[in-house]
Write an enzyme that holds these catalytic residues in place. Structure first.
Site, short mmCIF file in Angstrom:
data_model
loop_
_atom_site.label_atom_id
_atom_site.label_comp_id
_atom_site.label_asym_id
_atom_site.label_seq_id
_atom_site.Cartn_x
_atom_site.Cartn_y
_atom_site.Cartn_z
N THR A 21 0.87 -1.28 0.03
CA THR A 21 0.02 0.02 -0.09
C THR A 21 0.89 1.25 0.10
O THR A 21 2.11 1.18 -0.19
CB THR A 21 -1.08 0.05 1.28
OG1 THR A 21 -2.01 1.00 1.02
CG2 THR A 21 -0.34 0.02 2.53
N ASN A 22 0.36 2.56 0.37
CA ASN A 22 1.17 3.43 0.42
C ASN A 22 0.63 4.38 1.59
O ASN A 22 -0.25 4.18 2.36
CB ASN A 22 1.05 4.28 -1.13
CG ASN A 22 -0.32 4.60 -1.15
OD1 ASN A 22 -0.85 5.41 -0.70
ND2 ASN A 22 -0.79 4.03 -2.51
N ARG A 23 1.23 5.87 1.80
CA ARG A 23 0.89 6.37 2.95
C ARG A 23 -0.26 7.24 2.86
O ARG A 23 -0.23 8.23 3.66
CB ARG A 23 2.13 7.31 3.20
CG ARG A 23 3.32 6.56 3.73
CD ARG A 23 4.49 7.62 4.01
NE ARG A 23 5.61 6.92 4.30
CZ ARG A 23 6.12 6.24 5.45
NH1 ARG A 23 5.09 6.13 6.35
NH2 ARG A 23 7.28 5.42 5.57
#
Ligand code: CTP
Length: 211
Positions: A21-23
């Protein structure tokens, strides 16, 4: 008038329990949905997994992967007068999803990734007359050149660019500073503000003349 907004990250499964995933926190997209609703728009929010309550009065569709988001967006897009892709859609996913839980082995692990569909590119290719398409560009270098490249490549009407290295910008913070570029050559620098104010400023500019 109907507005479709996407928000948050996507999750790309590695196995039953792990994902990439990402932030992205989803805060910018949720602020846009709240602002659109407050402005009287019929608002649909398609969101990846976030820790935010669904905005009141907004039709929320929760998704997980880039593929799920693409399916949901393609279903909702034809009816939308304005589409804002604020989601941080993953560009890559594991090529094969391991069935069950991957057991660790001696040595490293090579994970092969493949590209996900670029949803915004698809929307640009299928934009109907009168539909306004807005993208986001979170850039670490050459903000303006990269944002303008995306605006043209994806056939957007507007792109909201931000420098993720600048103070008060970026992923988990409550403020943002964006510059809006239009396909007709506008370049509008919005002030650094909380994301709800930024959302209202963005909507004011892009919907001018649409009502
Ligand atoms: N986007 C999308 N589908 C994807 C990836 C991104 O719709 N699979 C949208 C995002 O919602 C955002 C814009 O495209 O509005 C971001 O552009 P993109 O070119 O994907 O930027 P990055 O992901 O930062 O990738 P890069 O700068 O490496 O090209």
């Amino acid at each position: 008038m109907k507005i479709l907004i996407t928000a948050g990250p996507t999750r790309e499964a590695i196995d039953m329990v792990r994902f990439i995933t990402n932030r992205s926190s989803g805060k910018m997209g949720y602020a846009l949905a709240r602002a659109a609703k407050d402005n009287g728009w019929d608002t649909v929010l398609i969101s990846g997994p976030v820790n935010l309550p669904p905005p009141e009065g907004v039709d929320c569709i929760m998704v997980e992967s880039a593929k799920d988001m693409a399916t949901a967006v393609k279903k909702e897009a034809p009816a939308a007068d304005v589409i804002i892709m604020a989601a941080a859609v993953a560009d890559y996913r594991p090529k094969a999803v391991f069935d069950g839980k991957l057991k660790k082995q001696e040595g490293g692990l090579f994970l092969e990734l493949e590209r996900t569909e670029d949803i915004l590119l698809y929307l640009g290719e299928h934009k109907r007359p009168g539909q306004t398409l807005v993208g986001f560009a979170a850039e670490a270098t050459e903000v303006e050149a990269n944002a303008l490249g995306k605006l043209r490549k994806k056939n957007l009407d507007w792109i909201a660019a931000n420098d993720i290295g600048a103070a008060g910008c970026g992923f988990a913070v409550n403020t943002n500073q964006v510059t809006l570029y239009s396909a007709t050559g506008d370049r509008i620098i919005l002030p650094l503000a909380d994301k709800f104010t930024v959302a209202n400023n963005i909507l004011d500019i892009i919907v001018k003349g649409k009502r």
